[in-house]
Design a protein around this motif. Structure first.
Motif, PDB file in Angstrom:
ATOM      1  N   THR A 163       0.872  -1.181   0.000  1.00 51.65           N
ATOM      2  CA  THR A 163       0.000   0.000   0.000  1.00 51.65           C
ATOM      3  C   THR A 163       0.903   1.224   0.000  1.00 51.65           C
ATOM      4  O   THR A 163       2.081   1.127   0.355  1.00 51.65           O
ATOM      5  CB  THR A 163      -0.911   0.052   1.245  1.00 51.65           C
ATOM      6  OG1 THR A 163      -0.086   0.091   2.415  1.00 51.65           O
ATOM      7  CG2 THR A 163      -1.831  -1.158   1.327  1.00 51.65           C
ATOM      8  N   ASP A 164       0.345   2.380  -0.378  1.00 52.66           N
ATOM      9  CA  ASP A 164       1.202   3.580  -0.453  1.00 52.66           C
ATOM     10  C   ASP A 164       1.427   4.211   0.921  1.00 52.66           C
ATOM     11  O   ASP A 164       2.368   4.981   1.105  1.00 52.66           O
ATOM     12  CB  ASP A 164       0.643   4.605  -1.452  1.00 52.66           C
ATOM     13  CG  ASP A 164      -0.748   5.086  -1.092  1.00 52.66           C
ATOM     14  OD1 ASP A 164      -1.229   4.815   0.030  1.00 52.66           O
ATOM     15  OD2 ASP A 164      -1.364   5.747  -1.959  1.00 52.66           O
ATOM     16  N   GLY A 165       0.547   3.914   1.873  1.00 54.10           N
ATOM     17  CA  GLY A 165       0.714   4.454   3.219  1.00 54.10           C
ATOM     18  C   GLY A 165       0.368   5.935   3.339  1.00 54.10           C
ATOM     19  O   GLY A 165       0.446   6.495   4.442  1.00 54.10           O
ATOM     20  N   THR A 166      -0.030   6.576   2.242  1.00 56.01           N
ATOM     21  CA  THR A 166      -0.238   8.023   2.288  1.00 56.01           C
ATOM     22  C   THR A 166      -1.653   8.453   1.903  1.00 56.01           C
ATOM     23  O   THR A 166      -2.054   9.571   2.209  1.00 56.01           O
ATOM     24  CB  THR A 166       0.734   8.744   1.325  1.00 56.01           C
ATOM     25  OG1 THR A 166       0.557   8.197   0.012  1.00 56.01           O
ATOM     26  CG2 THR A 166       2.185   8.550   1.766  1.00 56.01           C
ATOM     27  N   CYS A 167      -2.403   7.600   1.226  1.00 58.60           N
ATOM     28  CA  CYS A 167      -3.715   8.051   0.755  1.00 58.60           C
ATOM     29  C   CYS A 167      -4.684   8.157   1.936  1.00 58.60           C
ATOM     30  O   CYS A 167      -4.409   7.722   3.048  1.00 58.60           O
ATOM     31  CB  CYS A 167      -4.244   7.137  -0.349  1.00 58.60           C
ATOM     32  SG  CYS A 167      -4.851   5.541   0.229  1.00 58.60           S
ATOM     33  N   GLU A 168      -5.835   8.718   1.651  1.00 54.52           N
ATOM     34  CA  GLU A 168      -6.875   8.933   2.664  1.00 54.52           C
ATOM     35  C   GLU A 168      -7.237   7.627   3.380  1.00 54.52           C
ATOM     36  O   GLU A 168      -7.450   7.599   4.593  1.00 54.52           O
ATOM     37  CB  GLU A 168      -8.089   9.469   1.907  1.00 54.52           C
ATOM     38  CG  GLU A 168      -9.156  10.078   2.710  1.00 54.52           C
ATOM     39  CD  GLU A 168     -10.307  10.506   1.790  1.00 54.52           C
ATOM     40  OE1 GLU A 168     -11.441  10.376   2.228  1.00 54.52           O
ATOM     41  OE2 GLU A 168     -10.036  10.944   0.632  1.00 54.52           O
ATOM     42  N   TYR A 169      -7.306   6.535   2.626  1.00 58.50           N
ATOM     43  CA  TYR A 169      -7.690   5.250   3.214  1.00 58.50           C
ATOM     44  C   TYR A 169      -6.592   4.717   4.116  1.00 58.50           C
ATOM     45  O   TYR A 169      -6.853   4.270   5.228  1.00 58.50           O
ATOM     46  CB  TYR A 169      -8.022   4.245   2.105  1.00 58.50           C
ATOM     47  CG  TYR A 169      -9.275   4.616   1.344  1.00 58.50           C
ATOM     48  CD1 TYR A 169     -10.529   4.417   1.920  1.00 58.50           C
ATOM     49  CD2 TYR A 169      -9.200   5.182   0.079  1.00 58.50           C
ATOM     50  CE1 TYR A 169     -11.683   4.775   1.238  1.00 58.50           C
ATOM     51  CE2 TYR A 169     -10.338   5.539  -0.614  1.00 58.50           C
ATOM     52  CZ  TYR A 169     -11.587   5.336  -0.031  1.00 58.50           C
ATOM     53  OH  TYR A 169     -12.719   5.693  -0.691  1.00 58.50           O
ATOM     54  N   CYS A 170      -5.360   4.777   3.634  1.00 53.40           N
ATOM     55  CA  CYS A 170      -4.252   4.290   4.457  1.00 53.40           C
ATOM     56  C   CYS A 170      -4.175   5.067   5.768  1.00 53.40           C
ATOM     57  O   CYS A 170      -3.916   4.494   6.825  1.00 53.40           O
ATOM     58  CB  CYS A 170      -2.925   4.424   3.706  1.00 53.40           C
ATOM     59  SG  CYS A 170      -2.709   3.171   2.432  1.00 53.40           S
ATOM     60  N   ARG A 171      -4.418   6.374   5.694  1.00 50.59           N
ATOM     61  CA  ARG A 171      -4.263   7.201   6.887  1.00 50.59           C
ATOM     62  C   ARG A 171      -5.438   7.054   7.855  1.00 50.59           C
ATOM     63  O   ARG A 171      -5.409   7.581   8.952  1.00 50.59           O
ATOM     64  CB  ARG A 171      -4.045   8.673   6.484  1.00 50.59           C
ATOM     65  CG  ARG A 171      -2.632   8.886   5.930  1.00 50.59           C
ATOM     66  CD  ARG A 171      -2.306  10.343   5.660  1.00 50.59           C
ATOM     67  NE  ARG A 171      -2.945  10.832   4.438  1.00 50.59           N
ATOM     68  CZ  ARG A 171      -3.957  11.695   4.416  1.00 50.59           C
ATOM     69  NH1 ARG A 171      -4.430  12.208   5.526  1.00 50.59           N
ATOM     70  NH2 ARG A 171      -4.475  12.072   3.258  1.00 50.59           N
ATOM     71  N   SER A 172      -6.489   6.357   7.426  1.00 48.92           N
ATOM     72  CA  SER A 172      -7.647   6.200   8.314  1.00 48.92           C
ATOM     73  C   SER A 172      -7.895   4.729   8.655  1.00 48.92           C
ATOM     74  O   SER A 172      -9.037   4.337   8.893  1.00 48.92           O
ATOM     75  CB  SER A 172      -8.888   6.837   7.676  1.00 48.92           C
ATOM     76  OG  SER A 172      -9.134   6.246   6.414  1.00 48.92           O
ATOM     77  N   GLY A 173      -6.844   3.921   8.655  1.00 48.85           N
ATOM     78  CA  GLY A 173      -6.987   2.529   9.095  1.00 48.85           C
ATOM     79  C   GLY A 173      -7.692   1.642   8.100  1.00 48.85           C
ATOM     80  O   GLY A 173      -8.179   0.576   8.457  1.00 48.85           O
ATOM     81  N   ARG A 174      -7.772   2.099   6.854  1.00 46.83           N
ATOM     82  CA  ARG A 174      -8.480   1.308   5.829  1.00 46.83           C
ATOM     83  C   ARG A 174      -7.560   1.020   4.648  1.00 46.83           C
ATOM     84  O   ARG A 174      -7.912   1.243   3.495  1.00 46.83           O
ATOM     85  CB  ARG A 174      -9.734   2.070   5.384  1.00 46.83           C
ATOM     86  CG  ARG A 174     -10.761   2.236   6.504  1.00 46.83           C
ATOM     87  CD  ARG A 174     -11.962   3.030   6.052  1.00 46.83           C
ATOM     88  NE  ARG A 174     -11.612   4.426   5.800  1.00 46.83           N
ATOM     89  CZ  ARG A 174     -12.388   5.279   5.126  1.00 46.83           C
ATOM     90  NH1 ARG A 174     -13.537   4.873   4.631  1.00 46.83           N
ATOM     91  NH2 ARG A 174     -12.009   6.517   4.943  1.00 46.83           N
ATOM     92  N   GLU A 175      -6.365   0.508   4.974  1.00 51.05           N
ATOM     93  CA  GLU A 175      -5.400   0.266   3.899  1.00 51.05           C
ATOM     94  C   GLU A 175      -5.890  -0.808   2.931  1.00 51.05           C
ATOM     95  O   GLU A 175      -5.384  -0.913   1.820  1.00 51.05           O
ATOM     96  CB  GLU A 175      -4.035  -0.120   4.471  1.00 51.05           C
ATOM     97  CG  GLU A 175      -4.037  -1.424   5.233  1.00 51.05           C
ATOM     98  CD  GLU A 175      -2.662  -1.750   5.807  1.00 51.05           C
ATOM     99  OE1 GLU A 175      -1.714  -0.996   5.587  1.00 51.05           O
ATOM    100  OE2 GLU A 175      -2.567  -2.788   6.496  1.00 51.05           O
ATOM    101  N   ASN A 176      -6.888  -1.587   3.346  1.00 51.66           N
ATOM    102  CA  ASN A 176      -7.475  -2.568   2.422  1.00 51.66           C
ATOM    103  C   ASN A 176      -8.093  -1.887   1.206  1.00 51.66           C
ATOM    104  O   ASN A 176      -8.303  -2.532   0.175  1.00 51.66           O
ATOM    105  CB  ASN A 176      -8.532  -3.419   3.143  1.00 51.66           C
ATOM    106  CG  ASN A 176      -9.662  -2.594   3.729  1.00 51.66           C
ATOM    107  OD1 ASN A 176      -9.413  -1.614   4.431  1.00 51.66           O
ATOM    108  ND2 ASN A 176     -10.887  -2.970   3.459  1.00 51.66           N
ATOM    109  N   LEU A 177      -8.419  -0.592   1.330  1.00 46.33           N
ATOM    110  CA  LEU A 177      -9.028   0.150   0.222  1.00 46.33           C
ATOM    111  C   LEU A 177      -8.035   1.097  -0.457  1.00 46.33           C
ATOM    112  O   LEU A 177      -8.434   1.899  -1.297  1.00 46.33           O
ATOM    113  CB  LEU A 177     -10.233   0.959   0.736  1.00 46.33           C
ATOM    114  CG  LEU A 177     -11.337   0.135   1.415  1.00 46.33           C
ATOM    115  CD1 LEU A 177     -12.440   1.048   1.946  1.00 46.33           C
ATOM    116  CD2 LEU A 177     -11.930  -0.880   0.432  1.00 46.33           C
TER     117      LEU A 177
END
Ligand SMILES: [Zn+2]
Ligand SMILES: [Zn+2]
Length: 334
Positions: free
Chosen positions: A91-105
């Protein structure tokens, strides 16, 4: 090394290939594969049902093996460690999803055996940040199905809420694991199989299902939740009709045939239909602790790596009880 790869998009099967053993990059581990589970998603990959599969591609995202090389920036793993490699590969670790505990998305996520070569091979390379140590209680072959059937099954189970009566549609690898977790939590499991699949119904009862029958049947009581593991769209309205007010229907697969239209009254009274996508690393950490504490027992059938197409075919035709697992030769061809 030997791998079994999809070489032509949509071919529906994999072919034996010989290639160089890959080398681990700075943040990667090279893993000698001891076992790799066969998941329904692998069928969707080889059948061309998922978009943009590049070939050649080695499927397989339930990989158990030992670390043979660790790149210079890898921390937490040493040569010889037994590890598991799941579906979530980057995962990129930086998008909105990664930053909100939803790295699955994550919008830039990459997946093992889909965008990254997977475990139908003697060796696999993985980004060490997405690799997990495995509970000792399981052999390599027994541990393999935990890595997708277990992890994504567990995510689907959590999304089903905490109602007492849980229906499971499609009693394969994920279902047989999650049924044990549900029983452990004191829930009642209602298992739905293809009409006439008496063997799967018997298997479900042997794992503690309160009721097992065909997906066309009515269970004795309405369900609080239903999890659909079978890739069959018409099961969605069928499951909704067996669900109590406020109930949820969770679609756990990555691909499903079209869902037929259905009357609004089947959704009315706050029923919910939702899907579950991929996994987070937190799902993996939690489930790999939970599984041996239940304890979850996995039912597996092993196949030599070179027989990957037989395993895929058995899965396709519902000839499996539990999970299929590929086992590479003991002495790899380097
Ligand atoms: Zn992201
Ligand atoms: Zn899978």
């Amino acid at each position: 090394m030997l791998s079994m790869a999809l070489t032509k998009a949509g071919a529906g099967l994999v072919e034996a290939r010989e290639s160089e053993v890959p080398v681990a990059g700075a943040g990667e581990v090279l893993v000698r594969v001891h076992a790799c589970g066969v998941c329904r998603t692998d069928l969707h990959v080889v059948d061309g049902e998922l978009p943009d599969v590049e070939v050649p591609r080695v499927p397989g995202h339930e990989i158990v093996g030992t670390v043979e090389q660790a790149g210079e920036s890898v921390t937490g793993f040493q040569i010889g460690d037994r590890v598991g490699i799941p579906w979530l590969g980057y995962t990129d670790g930086t998008c909105e999803y990664c930053r909100s505990g939803r790295e699955n998305l994550c919008r830039r996520a990459r997946f093992t055996g889909y965008q990254i070569d997977g475990g139908y091979a003697e060796y696999a390379v993985a980004d060490a940040r997405y690799v997990f140590k495995l509970p000792d209680a399981y052999s390599d072959v027994e541990a393999a199905p935990l890595l997708c059937a277990g992890l994504i099954g567990y995510r689907a189970y959590r999304m089903a809420g905490d109602g007492r009566r849980v229906g499971i549609y499609g009693f394969g690898a994920a279902a047989h694991i999650i049924a044990q977790v549900a029983r452990h939590d004191g829930r009642e499991v209602y298992a739905f199989t293809s009409p006439g699949d008496v063997a799967a119904q018997q298997f479900a009862r042997s794992l503690g299902a309160a009721w097992a029958g065909s997906s066309a049947e009515r269970p004795p009581e309405l369900l609080d939740a239903a999890i659909i593991f079978a890739p069959v769209g018409p099961l969605v309205p069928q499951a909704l009709r067996q669900t109590a007010p406020g109930g949820v229907v969770v679609c756990a697969g990555i691909h499903m045939s079209d869902i037929p239209s259905f009357p609004y009254r089947d959704l009315w009274e706050e029923r919910t239909v939702r899907s579950v996508a991929n996994l987070t690393r937190r799902d993996a950490q939690e489930f790999l602790v939970l599984a041996p504490s239940v304890p979850v027992t996995t039912h597996v059938r092993s196949y030599e790596l070179a027989r990957a197409n037989d395993a895929l075919s058995d899965l396709r035709h519902g000839r499996l009880e539990g999970a299929a697992v590929l086992v590479p030769p003991q002495t790899p061809s380097r």
